[in-house]
Enzyme design. Sequence first.
Site, PDB file in Angstrom:
ATOM      1  N   HIS A  77       0.833  -1.210   0.000  1.00  0.00           N
ATOM      2  CA  HIS A  77       0.000   0.000   0.000  1.00  0.00           C
ATOM      3  C   HIS A  77       0.865   1.255   0.000  1.00  0.00           C
ATOM      4  CE1 HIS A  77      -3.592  -2.422   0.712  1.00  0.00           C
ATOM      5  NE2 HIS A  77      -4.292  -1.331   0.430  1.00  0.00           N
ATOM      6  N   LYS A 142      -9.632  -7.801   8.600  1.00  0.00           N
ATOM      7  CA  LYS A 142     -10.289  -8.039   9.886  1.00  0.00           C
ATOM      8  C   LYS A 142     -10.146  -6.778  10.724  1.00  0.00           C
ATOM      9  CE  LYS A 142      -6.211 -10.130  12.052  1.00  0.00           C
ATOM     10  NZ  LYS A 142      -5.742  -9.367  13.198  1.00  0.00           N
TER      11      LYS A 142
END
Lengths: 238, 280
Positions: A77, A142
């Site tokens: 990222h 999550k």
Amino acid sequence: MLPRKSPCHKKLVTESDGDRMADRLMCSELSQVGTVKEIEMNRHIEVPFLEASAASLRAGDCVYLTGILYTARDAAHKRMYEALERNESLPFDIRDGVIYYMGPSPARPGRVIGSAGPTTSSRMDKYAPILLDMGLKGMIGKGRRSQGVKDAVKRNGAVYFAAVGGAGALLSRSIVGAEVIAYEDLGTEAVRRLKVREFPVIVVADAEGNDLYDTAAQRYCREATVDCMNIGGAISQT
Amino acid sequence: MRIINVDLVVSAIKEMCIEANHFLSQDMKDAIEEAAKKEESVVGRQILEQLQENLNIAKQEMIPICQDTGMAVIFMEIGQDVHFEGGFLEDAIHEGVRQGYGEGYLRKSVVGNPILRKNTGDNTPAIIHYSIVPGDQVHITVAPKGFGSENMSRIFMLKPSDGIEGVKNAVLTAVKDAGPNACPPMVVGVGIGGTFEKCALMAKRALSRPIDKRSEDSGMRELEEELLERINRSGIGPGGLGGTVTALAVNIDSYPTHIAGLPVAVNICCHVNRHATRSL
């Protein structure tokens, strides 16, 4: 090779074996927790998403994804973000696509992938809104997301899914293909193109602004000293 | 004096890294099975059953239980009558980790410089805690620690006047803030007292105590039981999707502290609370 489920997922939709019954129970329970009126259970969705199908998903929906996912976590990222800052293109077409926040353990010989469960999504909160604004339609991880990410999910008709954390061996069974397509030097953090079949996820944040984590704990909260409306709150401020 | 060749340390640590990442200890498996029976939420039960299935797949197919095979935390309890030969002990420990993570197809999750963040490629260095104990044996515990839960861990430097209620609030706050991020059901390791680093180390060490074994100190035992009950009333539940089993155990260690302080460390571990122990 690992044992595989039926390649025909349409057949699986109509099956009423024990597992599917349990899944239905699971989702009907979640639907009571959620604030959403219409919950569609056990939806089978093709990814990359077809037109507006991400926006139709609702918090609490249990979904099986079949198609292509791209893995990217912290380091990938950061690189993608820096590429965009330099006006360079991303290493894959994110339009209507789904990113899985996951760095697998190495595959043993003859296997597609190693253990392959989700990592904590909040570390990608800094980078997610710009990707969503560029057309990313789904994220799998999550844990909680920031308000900034949830706002970007809403304005782009996207979706945030959770997979079961710590079930990497089980989840690896739904991955039928994996190849590194960018940033190979990052090792486990490289960008991988995964082919998945019936990959099980639950919708946490949806295009209406619902967040399953906001509501799920309330039903069972019996502890006065714990602010049940703000579970996981302190770490999702970015 | 007993002489131990460090090659024995290399092979033991290699094997323990692989063992810990594929096979959960019996106390943990029993606790997850028990949790699946008593969880009130259907969703929660479903998740706990999936975790049991995950453990079976990991064992049978030799796939790590979790893809985050952790940073290798190693406790070395060395009998004072032991002499090591054949090389430097610390090199041997790192070599054992290198071989275990390589040959065991475990994920390499360690970056060298924490700011520059280049992966070291072999999961070294390990985090090593030495202690000298009586006798001529070496007790090794390998506890690979995943960072989803490690990131949710906290230290609170409380005031003496905060007392036991302050300690309880610290633990409950850490668990609440961890929420779904720490992959509940969790195991909560708590260190009370000592200094800043001592309480953190106690909290870490407490995680490798069998979770069906309560503190030998009756006051701490009561605190463990009360905190577990209250954590499980938080509603966070398996996967953070709501339920009555948020933690499987609270393990507390304590140590004398300074007249001015009440340090409390909370080291949270996910349901994959891994450790392998061996004596040489």
